[in-house]
Design an enzyme around this catalytic site. Structure first.
Site, PDB file in Angstrom:
ATOM      1  N   SER A 196       0.831  -1.194   0.000  1.00  0.00           N
ATOM      2  CA  SER A 196       0.000   0.000   0.000  1.00  0.00           C
ATOM      3  C   SER A 196       0.876   1.259   0.000  1.00  0.00           C
ATOM      4  O   SER A 196       1.641   1.476  -0.937  1.00  0.00           O
ATOM      5  CB  SER A 196      -0.972  -0.045   1.183  1.00  0.00           C
ATOM      6  OG  SER A 196      -1.981   0.918   1.045  1.00  0.00           O
TER       7      SER A 196
ATOM      8  N   ASP B 151     -10.340  -3.444  -4.798  1.00  0.00           N
ATOM      9  CA  ASP B 151      -9.444  -2.478  -4.178  1.00  0.00           C
ATOM     10  C   ASP B 151      -9.449  -1.218  -5.031  1.00  0.00           C
ATOM     11  O   ASP B 151      -9.255  -1.301  -6.250  1.00  0.00           O
ATOM     12  CB  ASP B 151      -8.029  -3.080  -4.111  1.00  0.00           C
ATOM     13  CG  ASP B 151      -7.008  -2.193  -3.411  1.00  0.00           C
ATOM     14  OD1 ASP B 151      -7.330  -1.030  -3.097  1.00  0.00           O
ATOM     15  OD2 ASP B 151      -5.891  -2.664  -3.178  1.00  0.00           O
TER      16      ASP B 151
ATOM     17  N   HIS C  84      -8.277  -4.902  -0.406  1.00  0.00           N
ATOM     18  CA  HIS C  84      -7.074  -4.254   0.103  1.00  0.00           C
ATOM     19  C   HIS C  84      -6.813  -4.739   1.531  1.00  0.00           C
ATOM     20  O   HIS C  84      -7.731  -4.879   2.331  1.00  0.00           O
ATOM     21  CB  HIS C  84      -7.272  -2.737   0.107  1.00  0.00           C
ATOM     22  CG  HIS C  84      -6.015  -1.964   0.339  1.00  0.00           C
ATOM     23  ND1 HIS C  84      -5.185  -1.590  -0.686  1.00  0.00           N
ATOM     24  CD2 HIS C  84      -5.447  -1.504   1.484  1.00  0.00           C
ATOM     25  CE1 HIS C  84      -4.150  -0.925  -0.192  1.00  0.00           C
ATOM     26  NE2 HIS C  84      -4.290  -0.860   1.124  1.00  0.00           N
TER      27      HIS C  84
END
Length: 315
Positions: A158, A253, A283
């Site tokens: 991320s 996501d 995610h």
């Protein structure tokens, strides 16, 4: 593909808890909630065993920063990986990503140095990425003393995937070779409105559009150039001569299409980039294998592909 049923159950449990969203709280509340969801939800049996774990410090952009050093079982030397945790530049730390680092250490048979870079809003852009670059330089220079070989790679998820990409570019420009990069659902281009997945998955799949905006505003909201490649590595002038990459996406996501675009751009620049599509995933799934066999299968396959790059390296 349909949403993974086990992850759907996780989302239902979180919704039933009626928790305040991250974007509705303070950074301190977000950090406490994220720690409770990640490290706090692990049972002792779920903590991945490795050979040794040691807390340490490494150089950052403005002085030492905390780090955690993992070594696998067995005899080295091993490849070494500098890891940058996720959490939107605001809420992650060494503990929230401890089990992810353990799993990479064990399954890739690599030394892992997890870097606790400075967080926003106390330390906005570019503090965190300056820490990441300085720490990665140190890891490369000191890998043999850490029990590693000359093979050094970077990895992150991320926001940490953003740092991974930026660090790879910065070290390339400095003439410092890396063996590989492992980008797990990375944020690589903050012009998110241009990506279909940002709209399709804006709400209901763990990472939501309002939370992404909250993260970005804390991290770089006052910075005038969202296309600065230190923020948006997809916008770099050149993506040539970067280390081979494994990029992992999650189907549900908002960042999905950014990761795919980065893989395509790396290939267009003559590089090697393997895109692993996490069908049915959300995610954050890289820390959800204990709840979802499907997630665990993608995690295992992704680390295996990263490990293959490490083994193939001639560094």
């Amino acid at each position: 593909m349909a949403l993974d049923p086990h992850l759907a159950g996780v989302l239902q449990t979180l919704a039933a808890a009626n928790r305040k969203s991250t974007a509705e709280g303070t950074p301190e509340e977000g950090r406490a909630g994220y720690l409770a969801l990640t490290r706090g939800s692990l049972t002792p049996e779920q903590i991945v065993p490795v050979g040794n774990v040691q807390d340490m410090t490494v150089p950052g952009g403005a002085g030492p920063v905390a780090a955690r050093f993992y070594t696998p079982e067995g005899a080295g030397p091993f490849p070494t990986v500098a890891y940058f945790h996720g959490g939107g530049y605001v809420i992650g730390n060494l503990d929230t990503h401890d089990n992810i680092c353990r799993e990479i250490c064990r399954d890739a048979q690599a030394v892992v140095v997890s870097v606790d870079y400075r967080l926003a809003p106390e330390h906005p852009f570019p503090a965190g990425i300056e820490d990441a670059v300085a720490a990665a330089r140190w890891v490369v220079a000191n890998a043999p003393e850490l029990g590693g070989s000359a093979t050094v790679a970077v990895a992150g998820d991320s926001a940490g995937g953003n740092f991974c990409a930026v660090v790879a570019q910065q070290l390339r420009d400095a003439g410092i070779p890396l063996a590989a990069q492992f980008l797990i659902y990375p944020a690589v281009d903050h012009a998110a409105a241009e990506y279909a997945s940002a709209e399709q998955n804006a709400k209901g799949y763990f990472l939501e559009a309002e939370t992404m905006a909250w993260f970005y505003n804390h991290y770089a909201g006052a910075y005038p150039d969202a296309l600065d490649p230190r923020l948006a590595p997809l916008q770099a002038r050149s993506l040539a001569n970067l280390p081979p990459a494994v990029i992992v996406n999650a189907e549900f996501d908002p960042l999905r299409d950014q990761g795919a675009a980065y893989a395509e751009a790396l290939r267009a620049a003559g590089g090697q980039a393997e895109l692993i599509q996490g069908a049915g995933m959300i995610h954050g799934f890289f820390d959800m294998g204990r709840w979802s066999p499907g997630a665990q299968a993608v995690i295992t396959r992704s680390i295996e592909r990263f490990a293959a790059l490490l083994r193939a390296s001639t560094l």
